[in-house]
Design a protein around this motif. Structure first.
Motif, PDB file in Angstrom:
ATOM      1  N   MET A   1       0.415  -0.973  -0.018  1.00 23.89           N
ATOM      2  CA  MET A   1      -0.206  -0.187   0.014  1.00 23.89           C
ATOM      3  C   MET A   1       1.115   1.380   0.104  1.00 23.89           C
TER       4      MET A   1
ATOM      5  N   ASP B   1      -7.856  -0.222   1.648  1.00 24.20           N
ATOM      6  CA  ASP B   1      -7.923  -2.196   1.937  1.00 24.20           C
ATOM      7  C   ASP B   1      -6.750  -2.926   1.534  1.00 24.20           C
ATOM      8  N   ASP B   2      -6.918  -4.077   1.773  1.00 26.21           N
ATOM      9  CA  ASP B   2      -5.559  -5.226   1.509  1.00 26.21           C
ATOM     10  C   ASP B   2      -5.914  -6.048   0.119  1.00 26.21           C
TER      11      ASP B   2
END
Ligand code: SAH
Ligand code: SF4
Length: 357
Positions: free
Chosen positions: A305, A322-323
């Motif tokens: 990220m 988010d992941d």
């Protein structure tokens, strides 16, 4: 530009496309410039041709942007060498291979490795990374690392790379020169031909909305890409980056981008055509629209990220907070909401049987 293409021109052009006429300005330009009403028919035909030739699968390719160092100075790109505002990063070989393992665990069958033209990733360093991924996973490997010499491309192919993406950007020599101070159109064309000769599944494409670009230029681009046997066609609207010389330009336009995708589907019925991130950045529904009018590939980002924000080729790039797992789930949901399916195989390009892979 010719905005008043008559209905008969459009119909005649569409017929030429559907009977597989060789790509030529005469019928490509009326399709690329058609009005909104005709575009509905163009999109519908492209969607049908997509379904009949490559089916309902949308192939998900995990995209890892592993370095934003670049020795080139393309006038449109935020990563250009002269942009001193960029905080540069590169991932280690170990981290790249680790990310590949994670991508496979998440269900991806392809990893796309992209970067600026970073000299640190030499022929050998990169070959070892490719070998590492091929030994440890069953992923198809796509490279998008810019222009290199044929021996380097050969070494990477021998290490196991399956595909290569290198956009031609534009085939017009003056236009090419005007945005590439340190590059040469003949060199770029030669690189693509080298890749083809080495047996890579060949991806190319154009930047839509370069200052001065005409519909005739785009028609010529399509004809050229057809001539070299392109098998994947990734295109994007130019999104002006304020820290580049093209920062104040108008950039690409969504409707033309969608007409371009549709025309490509008619010219290349079996090709892989991504709905690119730039399309999603230009318009919130840009990728969905592209998937409805010819596209069949999407490339979710799987990079760490913290680095995604630094890979700012253009501003406002969509990325999720988010992941990687949640990102994938959101994309799968989007695919299903379109009534389509997620491709389960590697999603290699289609080739006629008489050709060897
Ligand atoms: N360095 C490699 C790969 C990274 S750049 C290469 O150049 O091939 C990938 C693509 O980003 C380029 O082909 C270009 O078409 C696109 N790109 C660069 N700047 C852009 C901008 N401002 N808007 C939209 N696309 C851009
Ligand atoms: Fe470098 Fe690619 Fe950007 Fe050109 S488009 S400056 S080669 S990252």
């Amino acid at each position: 530009m010719n905005n008043n293409t008559s209905y008969t021109d459009f119909q005649a052009a569409l017929e030429a496309a559907l009977r597989g006429a060789p790509p030529a300005r005469g019928w490509l330009v009326p399709l690329l410039s058609c009005n909104e009403q005709d575009a509905v028919e163009l999109f519908r035909e492209a969607d049908r041709v997509r379904r009949e030739n490559v089916g309902d699968d949308i192939h998900l390719r995990a995209l890892l942007e592993f370095s934003n160092f670049c020795r080139k100075d393309c006038r449109y790109c935020g990563l250009r060498r002269d942009n001193k505002k960029v905080k540069r990063y590169r991932l280690s070989a170990e981290d790249i291979i680790k990310t590949a393992l994670e991508a496979e665990k998440l269900g991806y069958r392809t990893m796309v490795m992209q970067s600026g033209e970073d000299a640190a990733f030499t022929r050998d360093v990169m070959a070892n990374i490719i070998k590492g991924i091929k030994e440890k996973t069953d992923l198809a490997v796509t490279l998008s690392l810019g222009e290199r010499d044929i021996e380097t491309y050969r070494a990477w192919r021998e290490a196991g790379a399956d595909r290569y993406l290198l956009r031609i950007e534009t085939t017009n020599p003056e236009l090419f020169k005007s945005v590439h101070p340190d590059d040469d159109l003949d060199k770029r064309m030669k690189a693509l031909m080298d890749l083809k000769e080495l047996g890579y599944q060949l991806g190319t494409g154009v930047l839509l909305g370069l200052p001065g670009q005409t519909l005739e230029n785009l028609a010529d681009d399509i004809a050229w890409m057809h001539g070299i046997g392109a098998e994947m066609l990734g295109n994007g609207p130019l999104i002006p980056h304020p820290d580049t010389p093209l920062g104040r330009e108008k950039g690409g336009e969504m409707n033309l981008t969608l007409r371009f995708v549709s025309v490509l589907r008619l010219v290349f019925p079996h090709a892989h055509i991504p709905a690119t991130t730039a399309m999603g950045t230009l318009h919130p529904q840009g990728r969905e629209s592209a998937l409805r009018c010819g596209a069949n590939v999407i490339m979710p980002n799987i990079g760490p990220m913290g680095f995604r924000k630094l890979y700012e080729i253009y501003p406002g790039k969509i990325y999720r907070r988010d992941d990687a797992k949640k990102d994938r789930e959101a994309i799968v949901e989007m695919v299903e909401s379109l009534g389509r399916t997620v491709g389960k195989d590697h999603g290699h390009v289609w080739r006629p049987v008489q050709e060897k892979k």
